[in-house]
Scaffold this motif. Structure first.
Motif, short mmCIF file in Angstrom:
data_model
loop_
_atom_site.label_atom_id
_atom_site.label_comp_id
_atom_site.label_asym_id
_atom_site.label_seq_id
_atom_site.Cartn_x
_atom_site.Cartn_y
_atom_site.Cartn_z
N GLN A 18 0.83 -1.21 0.00
CA GLN A 18 0.00 0.00 0.00
C GLN A 18 0.86 1.26 0.00
OE1 GLN A 18 -2.67 1.41 3.47
NE2 GLN A 18 -4.08 0.38 2.06
N ILE A 37 2.33 1.74 -3.52
CA ILE A 37 1.36 2.26 -4.48
C ILE A 37 1.15 3.76 -4.28
CG2 ILE A 37 -1.10 2.29 -5.05
CD1 ILE A 37 0.19 0.07 -6.43
N ARG A 38 0.96 4.18 -3.06
CA ARG A 38 0.69 5.60 -2.79
C ARG A 38 1.91 6.46 -3.13
NH1 ARG A 38 -4.14 6.29 -0.64
NH2 ARG A 38 -5.15 4.56 0.45
N PHE A 54 4.15 5.69 -5.42
CA PHE A 54 4.27 5.72 -6.87
C PHE A 54 3.32 6.75 -7.48
CE2 PHE A 54 2.82 4.09 -11.06
CZ PHE A 54 4.03 4.24 -11.75
N ILE A 55 2.12 6.83 -6.96
CA ILE A 55 1.12 7.76 -7.49
C ILE A 55 1.48 9.21 -7.15
CG2 ILE A 55 -1.30 8.52 -7.28
CD1 ILE A 55 -2.03 5.55 -6.95
N LEU A 92 0.61 -5.45 -6.48
CA LEU A 92 0.40 -4.01 -6.43
C LEU A 92 -0.97 -3.64 -6.98
CD1 LEU A 92 3.95 -2.83 -7.54
CD2 LEU A 92 2.97 -2.68 -5.25
N GLU A 93 -1.39 -4.32 -8.04
CA GLU A 93 -2.73 -4.07 -8.59
C GLU A 93 -3.81 -4.38 -7.55
OE1 GLU A 93 -5.99 -6.03 -11.57
OE2 GLU A 93 -3.88 -6.50 -11.95
N SER A 150 -4.02 -1.77 -5.02
CA SER A 150 -4.63 -0.53 -5.52
C SER A 150 -6.14 -0.65 -5.61
CB SER A 150 -4.05 -0.18 -6.90
OG SER A 150 -4.52 -1.05 -7.90
N TYR A 201 -7.10 2.12 -7.98
CA TYR A 201 -6.66 1.37 -9.15
C TYR A 201 -6.53 2.26 -10.38
CZ TYR A 201 -6.95 -1.69 -13.24
OH TYR A 201 -6.73 -2.28 -14.46
N ASP A 222 -6.07 5.44 -10.60
CA ASP A 222 -4.94 6.36 -10.45
C ASP A 222 -3.62 5.62 -10.71
OD1 ASP A 222 -6.63 8.44 -9.75
OD2 ASP A 222 -6.49 8.00 -7.61
N PHE A 223 -3.54 4.38 -10.26
CA PHE A 223 -2.33 3.56 -10.43
C PHE A 223 -2.07 3.31 -11.92
CE2 PHE A 223 -0.65 -1.00 -10.30
CZ PHE A 223 0.67 -0.61 -10.18
N LYS A 265 -1.17 6.49 -13.85
CA LYS A 265 0.21 6.89 -13.60
C LYS A 265 1.17 6.01 -14.42
CE LYS A 265 3.56 9.14 -11.58
NZ LYS A 265 3.67 9.21 -10.11
#
Length: 272
Positions: free
Chosen positions: A48, A51-52, A54-55, A73-74, A77, A83, A85-86, A89
Motif C-alpha cells: 500500500q 502504491i501511494r 508511486f502515485i 500491487l494491482e 490498488s 486502481y 490512479d495507479f 500513472k
C-alpha cells in the motif's frame, strides 16, 4: 513405452507440484514431490505504501520484475480504491518489464511496456537500456523486486546514475528444512533420476543459500539431471556450478516435461 518409464523425477515446485506430477505420470514416470519454494508472504502495508508513493511522486521509469509483484500491487490498488490512479500513472510513465507473466499483466490492464527483456532475464533488460543508448543519469526509477538477488539491480541502476525507489510487496519464507534435507539426500543417494525446477527461488534454497553444497552439486554433475522450466531458472542452476541443465524451447511446464521425455528417449536409443 513412454520415455519416462522407470524414472523417478523430483519436483521442487509448490503450487504447480500437482500439475507437474500429473504430466510426469502421463509420460510413465514416478514423481517425487519435495516442495522447497517456501511460502509466499504478501506484505499489504508495504504494498500500500509503495502504491501511494508511486502515485504521489515523480518517476521516469517503472520496472516490474515479476508478474506476481505487479499483480500484488494491482490488488492493493483495487483494495485501496486507487486502481484507476495507479494505471493512469503507469500510462504516463515509461515501463520496462521482465518475463511473459509480467507482459500478460500489462496487456490485461492496458499498460504499454516501453521495454521488454527478450529472454526474460534482468541481465538482458539492463543490457537493453545500454543498447538503446538510454541515459539513465538522474532518472527516477520505481523498481519492483522480490528478493535480495533482484535487489542487486537497484545497485546497478544507482551506479548508472538513477534514483531508485525499491518496491518489495512480497517475499518467500525459508522452506521446510526437513523437506530440503530429504531432497538433498535423495539426490546424493541416486534415488532420483532428475529434478525439475520451476523458479530460481527453488534453486537458491537448495544450492545457493546454504554452505557446503559441493556434494549436492557433484551429484547433479555426475548422475542426477537438473531440469529448468526456463532461462532464468537455468541460469541460476548453472551459476551454482551445475554443468549441464536441460531446459525446453518454451518456458512452460508441458514443454519442460516433453523435453525431459525426449532426453531419455534419445539416451535409450544410444544404449540399445
Amino acid at each position: 513405452m513412454n520415455g519416462l518409464t522407470g524414472k523417478v523425477i523430483g519436483v521442487a515446485a509448490d503450487r504447480s507440484a500437482n500439475a507437474l506430477s500429473s504430466l510426469i505420470q502421463k509420460k510413465g514416470g514416478t514423481p517425487a514431490v519435495f516442495s522447497i519454494q517456501g511460502k509466499q508472504i504478501l506484505n499489504e502495508q508495504i504494498s500500500q505504501d509503495n502504491i501511494r508513493d508511486f502515485i504521489s511522486k515523480s518517476f521516469d521509469w517503472a520496472i516490474f520484475t515479476t508478474g506476481i509483484g505487479a499483480q500484488t500491487l494491482e490488488d492493493t490498488s483495487v483494495k485501496s480504491e486507487i486502481y484507476r490512479d495507479f494505471i493512469e500513472k503507469l500510462n504516463n510513465t515509461q515501463v520496462a518489464i521482465r518475463g511473459k507473466k509480467t507482459l500478460n499483466w500489462c496487456q490485461k490492464n492496458g499498460v504499454k511496456a516501453s521495454m521488454l527483456s527478450d529472454d526474460g532475464t534482468m541481465e538482458h533488460l539492463v543490457k537493453t537500456f545500454s543498447e538503446e543508448q538510454i541515459d539513465l543519469n538522474y532518472q527516477r526509477v520505481f523498481l519492483q523486486a522480490y528478493s535480495q538477488n533482484d535487489a542487486k539491480l537497484k545497485e546497478k541502476l544507482e551506479k548508472a546514475g538513477c534514483h531508485v525507489y525499491l518496491s518489495q510487496p512480497y517475499f518467500y519464507e525459508e522452506p521446510n528444512l526437513q523437506v530440503l534435507e530429504n531432497l538433498k539426500e535423495a539426490i546424493k543417494t541416486k534415488s532420483l533420476d532428475a529434478v525439475v525446477f520451476t523458479s530460481k527461488t527453488q534453486v537458491k534454497n537448495l544450492v545457493t543459500n546454504h554452505h557446503d553444497n559441493r556434494e549436492t552439486i557433484q551429484s547433479f554433475n555426475n548422475h542426477v539431471l537438473a531440469v529448468a522450466v526456463g532461462k532464468v531458472t537455468a541460469n541460476e542452476l548453472k551459476e551454482s556450478g551445475i554443468l549441464y541443465v536441460l531446459q525446453p524451447d518454451r518456458p512452460k511446464m508441458g514443454p519442460m516435461v516433453a523435453a525431459l521425455e525426449r532426453y531419455y528417449q534419445k539416451a535409450n536409443s544410444y544404449n540399445n
